[in-house]
Structures are given as structure tokens and as C-alpha cells.
Scaffold this active site. Structure first.
Site, mmCIF file in Angstrom:
data_model
loop_
_atom_site.group_PDB
_atom_site.id
_atom_site.type_symbol
_atom_site.label_atom_id
_atom_site.label_comp_id
_atom_site.label_asym_id
_atom_site.label_seq_id
_atom_site.Cartn_x
_atom_site.Cartn_y
_atom_site.Cartn_z
ATOM 1 N N ASP A 60 0.824 -1.202 0.000
ATOM 2 C CA ASP A 60 0.000 0.000 0.000
ATOM 3 C C ASP A 60 0.862 1.257 0.000
ATOM 4 O O ASP A 60 2.050 1.227 0.341
ATOM 5 C CB ASP A 60 -0.922 0.024 1.220
ATOM 6 C CG ASP A 60 -2.225 -0.725 0.964
ATOM 7 O OD1 ASP A 60 -2.454 -1.135 -0.185
ATOM 8 O OD2 ASP A 60 -2.999 -0.905 1.915
ATOM 9 N N LYS A 82 -2.952 2.331 -2.884
ATOM 10 C CA LYS A 82 -4.262 2.819 -2.433
ATOM 11 C C LYS A 82 -4.118 4.088 -1.609
ATOM 12 O O LYS A 82 -3.454 4.117 -0.586
ATOM 13 C CB LYS A 82 -4.963 1.736 -1.627
ATOM 14 C CG LYS A 82 -5.367 0.529 -2.447
ATOM 15 C CD LYS A 82 -5.967 -0.559 -1.596
ATOM 16 C CE LYS A 82 -7.281 -0.132 -1.012
ATOM 17 N NZ LYS A 82 -7.937 -1.216 -0.264
ATOM 18 N N MET A 196 -7.868 8.861 8.527
ATOM 19 C CA MET A 196 -8.146 9.311 7.152
ATOM 20 C C MET A 196 -9.184 10.424 7.149
ATOM 21 O O MET A 196 -10.113 10.443 6.326
ATOM 22 C CB MET A 196 -8.609 8.119 6.288
ATOM 23 C CG MET A 196 -7.582 7.015 6.176
ATOM 24 S SD MET A 196 -8.197 5.527 5.352
ATOM 25 C CE MET A 196 -9.221 4.816 6.656
#
Length: 532
Positions: A60, A82, A196
Site C-alpha cells: 500500500d 491505495k 483518514m
């Protein structure tokens, strides 16, 4: 620890890891490994051992750079890439890739930032493997929800302020409405941690305030926690959005709300370390830079270990083999590097000799690192110059030798000839200067954009421990404006090589790891007057 290493090697070995399925398909094994928040020291021991034996790594975007350097050079690296709003691969493509590589009989590591089962879609990636009877294991990782606040001095629970912690994701699919029940969140007395959450920061704050949470409730935006770019912003809930904009916050970052955030102003410890905020590139050969890297990390630096050279012993070195037959005739055995010590004694043992074949030869080392490598073989090193370079080693030998003495110097091809000249200026001796290994330039891995990072000022300094590491760096970083490189050099010869490329240089006061660390700290403290 030994058990973990053996078990990992067993699972990843060709003979043990591959199994015949009911349809005759060769099946491997998949490991979901949590890489933690970025600091390589927060990668679990088990995760590290599995990663170092991987044949395929599906990685990732948020995996720390230091952890990426642990991936074997011969492993197949697949960038899943990602990140919010931009995916190199869809989730379905990732799932299929894991399956296909495992069916090839490979040891596959799915490397994910943080913990694979905390907003990491780890369970989704196991579904297809389970359907196809592919063996898998999950290696938990240290989550940023706890570690990033800790590195910023914020305890997510505290018996005076918060007896619970609630972890939420601020990410949602584009066009979807908010999934938060702000009224329920506002009633909670614990700490709220939004992962996030940068893109949704304004919406989250507005929702919590509208639900009745006090505007002065302490909040914190924590950017790039545990890494060189760590930044902390603490303000009241009503003001934190503007404060984050003012300081130019960008992902990756987490958002924390609760009374515990105020403690970050008092308990911050990481930012007080002398090398905090510094990203240091160590170019020493593989297996030689760990001690230096560990010292720099202990002082707060983010350390990237990317060797610019590798050591290759000279194969079928019949000249060396012949010298083994009469080593006892030499008065002095001289080593100029730890690599030379390792190659010499490995070859000595491979040809059926041991240290008794050295006879009465006195051992001489260029510096402490070389002397330490000699000591590991049970040998003392009574002679070493006060200044650790070829010139002063030659002066020392010329002064302690007597006419007629025989000196054997097994070292790198194209070694510094000044060593021989200084000896012969001072004594009439017989010198056997024999190449036993050579240095070969190493390329940087594809994922490491050294040019971009140096030009952006992200790499604070590059550490060079030999002139060959400088030349290897220049070869690997072709096209870079070398004048942008701040080179911390172990000695005069190394510094001269860096200056030939136009690098700004700082020479360690002493050619030791302590000397290099001291020079790095001096630079971190603004010692720019020492740059040449």
C-alpha cells in the site's frame, strides 16, 4: 526470536510452503502484515521476519519508507497504491493478485499500513483466498490510532479525562453522505480518533459543534506521525480547521478530539529529540549500516538505508590462496575495512585454515570498526593510527616496521596507493598489497525517488562512509543536482570524493560512528558554517 525466524523460513521455503490442491494447483501462502504507522521500530518482530523472506510483496501507499527497505531486492514488488481518491489497483484486482501469486507457489506478503484489520479491508482480501483454500496468516500491526497520538504526547485514555476511546474512519466513497451520528458522538465522554479524516475535517468539526460539543473542546490534527514530517496542531474544536489550513496540513494525518489533546502540549517527547524532523539517507553497504542507523533513529531521525555499493569477493583468488600457505612469514597483517576482515577470514576458513596459520604476525587496523570486526575473530589489534585514513595508517606502519619486515595487506581492488607510499618513505620493507574484494555500484530501488526527495528538501543529509559509497550514490542518482546534497563524510578521502561532485560536505571530527552522529547533530542544530 529464534523460533519465529525458523518458523518463518520454514513457511516461506519452496519445499515446505507449496501444497498440492485438489485440482493439482500449486498453492503458496499469503501473509497479511500490518506495517504500523511508519517508524520501522514499530514494525513487529514477526512482521519483519516474514517480510525479509517474501517472494512477492503487494504494498500500500502508506507503508513507511524505512519498512520498504526491508523488502528483499529479488522480491517482486507490486504497488497497490491505495490512497484517497486514487487507486493504482481496485480492491478486486488486489484480491485476484494475491490469489494468483499464491497459486504460483509463492510466499506472498500483503503489506498494509497500520493494522490490516482496522479499516484496512483485510477481511475482504481473505474471502477469495478462503474460497480457493489458500493458506493465510494475519500479522497484526501497530495502529496509528494509538501510536501517532503517543508520538505527539497525547494519551488516548487518561483516568482524569477519558475512560474510553472510539476509532472512526473519516473516509467515505465519493458522493456518499456522512455516516456519522454526530449527536451520539457528542454525547460520548471519551476520546474520538478519526483516521483518514483530513478531507472531511471541516465537516466533522461542523457536525460535532452542531450536535452540542463545546467549541473549546481540545482537538488535534496529527500529520505524518512517527516520521520525519511529523507535525502537531492543537486548538479548540471551533478553530482547529482554520489552524490546520494555516499550517498547510496534508495526508496522511489523523484527527483527535477530546480533553486528552491538551496534554500534547506538555507531554510531547518525540519532537524534543536532537534529530527530530530529519530524514537521513545512509549509503553504507548492506549489513554494515545497522549500528549507525540505530544510533540515528534513537536520536529521532528517520533513517533510509539504501546501500550505494555492495561488496563482491574476488572469486577463485588463487593469489590469496597461495598466501595462505605462508602467512606465518609475515610480520604484519593489515586490514583497511571491516569488509576486508570478513572476506579474508571467510576465505581462510573455506580453504581449511584457522587463526593458527597467522603465526606471530601483528594485526594492524585502519580504525575502530575494522578492529571490532577483527576482535570478533578472537584476535586483538595492538596497532591503529590516531587518524583513521590510509595516509596515517601508512605513517604508522612506516614508523613501527623494521627494515626487512614483510607486510600483507588484503584489501579492496583499487585501494588508496598513498598507504603504500607512506610506508615505503619510512622503511625498507616488503609489501604484499593484494585485492581480495571489489566494490560494485548498487542501484536505488524503483520506489525510492532520491532525486525528487533531495530536490524537494525532504532528505536532510546523506551519510557517506567511504569514497566508493559517494561514487555509488552519484552513479545511482544520475541527473541529480549534486550541489543540493548535504554530505556527512566519515573522513578526508570521502569528503574529497563528495566535493568532486559539488556536494556540500561536513567531515566527521573522528572517523567513527560517534563522529558521524556528532556531525549529524551539529547539522541539525544549524551548524551550516561548517559546510564547505
Amino acid at each position: 526470536m529464534e523460533r519465529i525466524v525458523k518458523e518463518t523460513k520454514r513457511k516461506c521455503s519452496n519445499s515446505e510452503r507449496s501444497e498440492k490442491g485438489s485440482e493439482g494447483i500449486m498453492k503458496g501462502r499469503v501473509f497479511l502484515v500490518g506495517a504500523g504507522p511508519g517508524d520501522v521500530g514499530l514494525l513487529t518482530i514477526k512482521g519483519k521476519e516474514i517480510l525479509e523472506h517474501a517472494q512477492v510483496v503487494v504494498c500500500d501507499h502508506l507503508v513507511g519508507e524505512e519498512i520498504m527497505s526491508l523488502i528483499p531486492r529479488d522480491a517482486e514488488l507490486i504497488d497497490a497504491g491505495k490512497r484517497a481518491g486514487s487507486h493504482t489497483m481496485t480492491q478486486e484486482e488486489i484480491n485476484q493478485t494475491l490469489l494468483e501469486k499464491a497459486q504460483e507457489g509463492k510466499c506472498v506478503v500483503r503489506l498494509k499500513g497500520g493494522d490490516p484489520f482496522l479499516f484496512g479491508r483485510g477481511a475482504e482480501e481473505l474471502e477469495l483466498l478462503l474460497q480457493q483454500n489458500i493458506p493465510f496468516e494475519v500479522v497484526p500491526g501497530v495502529t496509528s490510532a494509538f501510536s501517532v497520538p503517543a508520538y505527539n504526547g497525547i494519551p488516548v485514555t487518561h483516568r482524569d479525562f477519558a475512560s474510553s476511546v472510539h476509532i472512526l474512519t473519516g473516509h467515505r466513497r465519493q458522493g456518499e453522505p456522512s455516516q456519522f451520528d454526530f449527536e451520539a458522538l457528542a454525547r460520548l465522554s471519551g476520546t474520538l480518533v478519526f483516521l483518514m479524516g483530513v478531507s472531511a475535517l471541516e465537516e466533522i468539526c461542523r457536525g460535532l459543534l452542531a450536535a452540542g460539543m463545546g467549541p473549546q473542546t481540545p482537538a488535534a490534527v496529527l500529520q505524518q506521525g512517527t516520521c520525519a514530517g511529523q507535525k502537531k496542531m492543537i486548538a479548540g474544536l471551533a478553530d482547529i480547521t482554520q489552524e490546520a489550513k494555516r499550517q498547510g496540513v496534508h495526508p496522511p494525518a489523523i484527527f483527535v478530539v477530546g480533553e486528552v489533546c491538551e496534554l500534547g502540549k506538555r507531554f510531547g517527547w518525540y519532537e524534543k529529540l536532537p534529530l527530530f524532523g530529519r530524514k537521513v539517507l545512509v549509503t553504507r553497504p548492506s549489513g554494515r549500516g545497522e549500528l549507525l542507523a540505530d544510533r540515528l533513529r534513537q536520536l529521532g531521525a528517520q533513517v533510509l538505508e539504501h546501500p550505494t555499493i555492495r561488496i563482491e569477493k574476488i572469486k577463485e583468488n588463487r593469489r590469496l590462496w597461495r598466501e595462505f600457505e605462508h602467512l606465518s612469514q609475515y610480520n604484519y597483517l593489515v586490514f583497511t575495512s571491516p569488509a576486508g576482515v570478513t572476506v579474508f577470514f571467510d576465505e581462510l576458513a573455506a580453504r581449511g585454515y584457522d587463526i593458527r596459520s597467522l603465526g606471530m604476525a601483528k594485526i594492524v587496523a585502519l580504525g575502530p570498526g575494522t578492529a571490532q570486526e577483527i576482535f570478533k575473530r578472537g584476535l586483538l589489534c595492538p596497532h591503529m593510527p590516531q587518524v583513521y585514513d590510509g595516509e596515517h595508517l601508512g605513517i604508522l606502519l612506516g614508523e613501527i616496521c623494521e627494515d626487512g619486515d614483510k607486510i600483507f595487506i588484503p584489501r579492496a581492488a583499487n585501494g588508496n596507493l598513498q598507504l603504500i607510499r607512506e610506508i615505503q618513505k619510512r622503511a625498507c620493507v616488503e609489501v604484499t598489497d593484494l585485492p581480495i574484494y571489489r566494490t560494485v555500484c548498487e542501484e536505488f530501488p524503483e520506489y525510492f525517488d532520491v532525486k525528487g526527495q533531495v530536490e524537494a528538501g525532504q532528505i536532510s543529509m546523506v551519510v557517506f562512509t567511504s569514497a566508493s559509497t559517494v561514487r555509488g550514490f552519484a552513479e545511482a542518482a544520475k541527473g541529480l543536482d549534486y550541489s543540493l546534497v548535504r554530505a556527512v563524510c566519515i573522513g578526508r578521502q570521502t569528503e574529497s570524493a563528495a566535493q568532486e561532485f559539488g556536494m556540500k560536505t561536513m567531515k566527521a571530527k573522528e572517523a567513527t560512528i560517534d563522529g558521524i552522529v556528532e556531525a549529524c547533530i551539529k547539522l541539525s542544530n544549524g551548524g551550516t558554517d561548517k559546510w564547505i
